[in-house]
Design a protein around this motif. Structure first.
Motif, PDB file in Angstrom:
ATOM      1  N   UNK A   1     -12.638 -52.364  25.550  1.00 33.89           N
ATOM      2  CA  UNK A   1     -13.770 -53.306  25.712  1.00 33.89           C
ATOM      3  C   UNK A   1     -15.121 -52.795  26.339  1.00 33.89           C
ATOM      4  N   UNK A   2     -15.228 -51.577  26.294  1.00 32.56           N
ATOM      5  CA  UNK A   2     -16.583 -51.175  26.852  1.00 32.56           C
ATOM      6  C   UNK A   2     -17.688 -51.377  25.736  1.00 32.56           C
ATOM      7  N   UNK A   3     -18.776 -51.630  26.634  1.00 34.07           N
ATOM      8  CA  UNK A   3     -20.065 -52.149  25.817  1.00 34.07           C
ATOM      9  C   UNK A   3     -20.378 -51.027  24.724  1.00 34.07           C
ATOM     10  N   UNK A   4     -20.131 -49.930  24.927  1.00 39.56           N
ATOM     11  CA  UNK A   4     -20.552 -48.709  23.890  1.00 39.56           C
ATOM     12  C   UNK A   4     -19.276 -48.751  22.835  1.00 39.56           C
ATOM     13  N   UNK A   5     -19.492 -49.368  21.729  1.00 38.11           N
ATOM     14  CA  UNK A   5     -18.508 -49.349  20.509  1.00 38.11           C
ATOM     15  C   UNK A   5     -18.439 -48.140  19.875  1.00 38.11           C
ATOM     16  N   UNK A   6     -19.631 -47.358  19.784  1.00 39.98           N
ATOM     17  CA  UNK A   6     -19.679 -46.085  19.177  1.00 39.98           C
ATOM     18  C   UNK A   6     -20.358 -45.106  19.916  1.00 39.98           C
ATOM     19  N   UNK A   7     -19.847 -44.459  21.062  1.00 41.13           N
ATOM     20  CA  UNK A   7     -20.556 -43.801  21.976  1.00 41.13           C
ATOM     21  C   UNK A   7     -21.155 -42.573  21.543  1.00 41.13           C
ATOM     22  N   UNK A   8     -22.580 -42.519  21.316  1.00 40.06           N
ATOM     23  CA  UNK A   8     -23.084 -41.259  21.080  1.00 40.06           C
ATOM     24  C   UNK A   8     -24.567 -41.291  21.491  1.00 40.06           C
ATOM     25  N   UNK A   9     -25.051 -40.072  21.958  1.00 40.47           N
ATOM     26  CA  UNK A   9     -26.276 -40.017  22.341  1.00 40.47           C
ATOM     27  C   UNK A   9     -27.094 -38.769  22.070  1.00 40.47           C
ATOM     28  N   UNK A  10     -28.147 -38.470  21.402  1.00 39.43           N
ATOM     29  CA  UNK A  10     -28.589 -37.255  21.139  1.00 39.43           C
ATOM     30  C   UNK A  10     -29.047 -36.695  22.745  1.00 39.43           C
ATOM     31  N   UNK A  11     -29.576 -35.514  22.396  1.00 41.90           N
ATOM     32  CA  UNK A  11     -29.829 -34.835  23.571  1.00 41.90           C
ATOM     33  C   UNK A  11     -31.091 -35.431  24.075  1.00 41.90           C
ATOM     34  N   UNK A  12     -32.120 -35.896  23.378  1.00 41.86           N
ATOM     35  CA  UNK A  12     -33.483 -36.455  23.806  1.00 41.86           C
ATOM     36  C   UNK A  12     -32.964 -37.689  24.440  1.00 41.86           C
ATOM     37  N   UNK A  13     -32.107 -38.610  23.968  1.00 47.37           N
ATOM     38  CA  UNK A  13     -31.841 -39.840  24.268  1.00 47.37           C
ATOM     39  C   UNK A  13     -31.225 -39.845  25.716  1.00 47.37           C
ATOM     40  N   UNK A  14     -30.171 -38.749  25.891  1.00 43.31           N
ATOM     41  CA  UNK A  14     -29.470 -38.667  27.159  1.00 43.31           C
ATOM     42  C   UNK A  14     -30.647 -38.106  28.401  1.00 43.31           C
ATOM     43  N   UNK A  15     -31.429 -36.987  27.966  1.00 41.35           N
ATOM     44  CA  UNK A  15     -32.311 -36.625  28.680  1.00 41.35           C
ATOM     45  C   UNK A  15     -33.305 -37.699  29.277  1.00 41.35           C
ATOM     46  N   UNK A  16     -33.769 -38.711  27.994  1.00 39.19           N
ATOM     47  CA  UNK A  16     -34.715 -39.681  28.756  1.00 39.19           C
ATOM     48  C   UNK A  16     -33.954 -40.631  29.673  1.00 39.19           C
ATOM     49  N   UNK A  17     -32.703 -40.815  29.510  1.00 38.11           N
ATOM     50  CA  UNK A  17     -31.967 -41.914  30.203  1.00 38.11           C
ATOM     51  C   UNK A  17     -32.214 -41.377  31.582  1.00 38.11           C
ATOM     52  N   UNK A  18     -32.052 -39.983  31.913  1.00 36.81           N
ATOM     53  CA  UNK A  18     -31.998 -39.630  33.169  1.00 36.81           C
ATOM     54  C   UNK A  18     -33.217 -39.495  33.833  1.00 36.81           C
ATOM     55  N   UNK A  19     -34.183 -39.124  32.921  1.00 32.44           N
ATOM     56  CA  UNK A  19     -35.608 -39.149  33.278  1.00 32.44           C
ATOM     57  C   UNK A  19     -36.095 -40.548  33.813  1.00 32.44           C
ATOM     58  N   UNK A  20     -35.734 -41.509  32.943  1.00 33.41           N
ATOM     59  CA  UNK A  20     -36.049 -43.052  33.337  1.00 33.41           C
ATOM     60  C   UNK A  20     -35.602 -43.271  34.773  1.00 33.41           C
ATOM     61  N   UNK A  21     -34.490 -42.796  35.238  1.00 37.04           N
ATOM     62  CA  UNK A  21     -34.008 -43.071  36.571  1.00 37.04           C
ATOM     63  C   UNK A  21     -34.344 -42.154  37.459  1.00 37.04           C
ATOM     64  N   UNK A  22     -35.578 -41.302  37.165  1.00 37.61           N
ATOM     65  CA  UNK A  22     -36.410 -40.594  38.070  1.00 37.61           C
ATOM     66  C   UNK A  22     -35.534 -39.253  38.555  1.00 37.61           C
ATOM     67  N   UNK A  23     -34.874 -38.603  37.718  1.00 33.30           N
ATOM     68  CA  UNK A  23     -33.973 -37.445  37.995  1.00 33.30           C
ATOM     69  C   UNK A  23     -34.412 -36.285  37.099  1.00 33.30           C
ATOM     70  N   UNK A  24     -34.064 -35.278  37.340  1.00 38.65           N
ATOM     71  CA  UNK A  24     -34.235 -33.977  36.435  1.00 38.65           C
ATOM     72  C   UNK A  24     -33.178 -33.639  35.457  1.00 38.65           C
ATOM     73  N   UNK A  25     -33.367 -33.980  33.966  1.00 36.73           N
ATOM     74  CA  UNK A  25     -31.863 -33.643  33.461  1.00 36.73           C
ATOM     75  C   UNK A  25     -31.731 -32.180  32.894  1.00 36.73           C
TER      76      UNK A  25
END
Ligand code: V47
Ligand code: SF4
Length: 393
Positions: free
Chosen positions: A343-367
């Protein structure tokens, strides 16, 4: 951008006249880098609010890692979801008698999955699945040898202690002998699954028929003695109480004192869809964040704390980065079903490197991309991504 929370903020918090005395003492211990006791752990669960926990856990996280947040490029292979065990929280497995409802991959099919990544810069394959009565030690030795021969630079992280316990018993080899055989075949490290909650009262209720807490710890001890690194998980938010959580973390902390072989602690939030425990409500995001923070404070000898984003969802995973977490696992590439089936929200979990890095940067951290054992591969803090890369599936 940084959102650094420096020591003075915590010192101000500790001076607050309304702060509970035992929480103040715990905060002072954290500032002095003193180990918390089990009673401290329970007091934090019972009394500490989310703001206090976040401030303390963030202090520890930044003391250890600054703003760095690790991720890796990985994919999973789930050889089968057929399983001899009957864990009540599991939405993923099918009993052998119902195996036509599940999947069973051959060695060639799994090798084809690996070959599908031939021109991609993945560094890790994570192999984990159900405990199939006919997939035994020699089957997995052959699988690992073939992956290794095909792509020697790919780190093979595989098999929970639950799978290994069954494999070794079936093959009639000792834990030490079994670990040596797999390590020589090319297995380099182990994931942290199967730990659930070690306390026998909880195990009796949620997973009575698989390896017990001592057995899980014995397998990780043997892996560490073989020079392998492993992870540890804790499945929380079901029938366990605070004492059980602290007991679980305490046992892991003790083994880590003995061997130093654990890399990462990964709390896993119980998801309640499609399993025998669906009547139990899921923990709130506030409870999740409090738990991550307490884990960071208690597990003082674990270098890394991971939030597994396919299970938590991207938004909560971002929030955990202010509550002690310094690792988000990997790109995954839609190769795991364990959480989507629960039942996790992520039904097809997949992120490319850019998306994962931006997720971290948006939280104010260094990917920072890492390999499985936390060698740093590349810092993505200042990399400019195109719109195309960010939107790519
Ligand atoms: O042991 C099963 C959990 C684990 C549910 O080491 C559930 O890097 C929540 O351990 N709700 C397997 N959790 C996955 C695992 C893991 C995942 C990612 C990274 C690593 C690592 C390890 O999944 C099981 C169990 O605790 N699980 N069902 C459920 N309904
Ligand atoms: Fe089998 Fe693992 Fe599911 Fe338990 S959690 S039933 S061991 S696949």
């Amino acid at each position: 951008m940084t959102m650094r929370q420096d020591y003075p903020a915590v010192e101000v918090l500790l001076q607050h006249p309304a702060l509970d005395q035992s929480l103040k003492t715990i905060g002072e211990k954290v500032l002095r880098q003193e180990r918390l006791t089990p009673a401290d752990g329970i007091a934090l669960f019972e009394k500490a609010d989310i703001g206090y926990l976040g401030a303390l856990a963030n202090l520890v996280r930044e003391r250890m890692h600054g703003d760095k947040t690790y991720f890796n490029r990985n994919f999973h292979i789930e050889p089968t979801n057929v399983c001899v065990f009957t864990c009540h929280f599991c939405s993923y497995s099918r009993l052998y008698k119902n195996r036509e409802e599940g999947w069973e991959l051959s060695i060639d099919q799994m090798l084809d999955i690996v070959k599908g990544y031939d021109n991609q810069p993945v560094t890790e394959v994570h192999i984990v699945g159900g405990v199939h009565p006919k997939m035994q030690l020699d089957f997995f030795v052959e699988l690992i040898q073939k992956i290794r021969a095909h792509r020697p630079d790919l780190h093979i992280k595989g098999f929970t202690a639950v799978e290994l316990d069954y494999m070794f018993r079936k093959a009639k080899v000792s834990i030490e002998e079994g670990m040596r055989i797999l390590n020589e075949a090319g297995l380099q490290s182990m994931p942290g699954g199967g730990a659930e909650i070690f306390h026998p009262d909880v195990r009796a209720k949620i997973c009575h028929d698989k390896v017990d807490g001592d057995g899980w710890l014995a397998i990780h001890r043997a892996a560490h003695k073989q020079g392998m690194h492993t992870n540890a998980t804790m499945l929380y938010g079901h029938v366990e109480n605070y004492e059980h959580r602290v007991d679980h973390m305490e046992r892991l902390r003790q083994l880590q004192d003995e061997t130093g072989g654990f890399n990462t602690f990964i709390p896993l939030k119980f998801r309640n869809k499609g399993n025998d425990m669906s009547d139990i409500p899921e923990s709130s995001v506030i409870e999740d964040l409090r738990l991550y923070a307490i884990a960071r404070l208690y597990m003082d000898n674990f270098p890394h704390l991971k939030a597994y984003w396919p299970m938590l969802g991207r938004n909560t995973a971002q929030l955990t980065l202010s509550f002690g977490v310094n690792d988000l696992d990997g790109t995954i590439d839609d190769t795991t079903k364990i959480y989507s089936m629960a039942g996790a929200e992520e039904q097809n979990p997949s992120m490319n490197t850019a998306q994962l890095a931006m997720l971290i940067r948006q939280a104010g951290r260094r990917p920072v991309e890492r390999d499985t054992v936390y060698n740093e591969i590349k810092d993505y803090t200042d990399v400019v991504f195109s719109d195309e890369e960010l939107l790519l599936k």
